[in-house]
Design an enzyme around this catalytic site. Sequence first.
Site, PDB file in Angstrom:
ATOM      1  N   TYR A  25       0.690  -1.288  -0.088  1.00 21.99           N
ATOM      2  CA  TYR A  25       0.135   0.030  -0.302  1.00 21.99           C
ATOM      3  C   TYR A  25       1.074   1.221  -0.067  1.00 21.99           C
ATOM      4  CZ  TYR A  25      -3.430  -3.435   1.096  1.00 21.99           C
ATOM      5  OH  TYR A  25      -4.480  -4.517   1.158  1.00 21.99           O
ATOM      6  N   ASN A  76     -13.189   3.923  -1.298  1.00 27.31           N
ATOM      7  CA  ASN A  76     -12.202   2.610  -1.121  1.00 27.31           C
ATOM      8  C   ASN A  76     -12.947   1.673  -0.072  1.00 27.31           C
ATOM      9  OD1 ASN A  76     -10.284   0.793  -0.795  1.00 27.31           O
ATOM     10  ND2 ASN A  76      -8.465   2.375  -0.931  1.00 27.31           N
ATOM     11  N   HIS A  82     -15.293  -7.116  -1.451  1.00 26.63           N
ATOM     12  CA  HIS A  82     -15.356  -8.585  -1.616  1.00 26.63           C
ATOM     13  C   HIS A  82     -16.212  -9.425  -0.852  1.00 26.63           C
ATOM     14  CE1 HIS A  82     -11.494  -7.123  -3.198  1.00 26.63           C
ATOM     15  NE2 HIS A  82     -11.170  -6.877  -1.921  1.00 26.63           N
ATOM     16  N   ASP A  89     -25.518  -2.365  -1.991  1.00 24.12           N
ATOM     17  CA  ASP A  89     -26.890  -2.007  -2.148  1.00 24.12           C
ATOM     18  C   ASP A  89     -27.024  -0.612  -1.504  1.00 24.12           C
ATOM     19  OD1 ASP A  89     -27.643  -4.504  -2.960  1.00 24.12           O
ATOM     20  OD2 ASP A  89     -28.486  -5.203  -1.120  1.00 24.12           O
ATOM     21  N   HIS A 102      -8.922   1.529  -5.678  1.00 27.32           N
ATOM     22  CA  HIS A 102      -7.845   0.660  -4.757  1.00 27.32           C
ATOM     23  C   HIS A 102      -6.370   1.079  -5.055  1.00 27.32           C
ATOM     24  CE1 HIS A 102     -11.385  -1.886  -3.495  1.00 27.32           C
ATOM     25  NE2 HIS A 102     -11.667  -1.993  -4.991  1.00 27.32           N
TER      26      HIS A 102
END
EC number: 4.2.1.10
Length: 148
Positions: A25, A76, A82, A89, A102
């Site tokens: 990252y 993000n 996942h 929703d 990401h």
Amino acid sequence: MSTHRVLLLNGPNLNMLGVRQPEVYGAASLADVEALAQRTASELGLTVSARQTNHEGEMLEWIHAARGEFDAIVINPGGWTHTSVALRDALVIPDVPVIEVHISNVAAREEFRHTSYVSGIAAAVIAGCGVQGYEFALRRVVHLLDGQ
């Protein structure tokens, strides 16, 4: 110049940027990401409200409240990308463009990261560009909202 309002959301563990797996990252902190977003927003004439949470319910409440308050969402979702149908929703409720960001290239990582519940409703997905992806996302917001 735009005067659009953007809600910038960061999900779980992103408060640990710069500490958690810097080889994946990078060294930038969440404060660095938010400062980059504010600089970019200023340049583009956007107003950005940045928030981070490790609590899914809080994230959902922010998204619900965004309806009528924000013109776009940059998110993000972290690990919720996942796993969370509820997040997917909720992201359609504000009825604004959503840009999924990401920091790492999730498609080049573990198999379970290859599925995103958010991508199917996102106006754009930016991955693998490091924290610069947030800048790209804000530039895309202006393009989508102003047709530039």
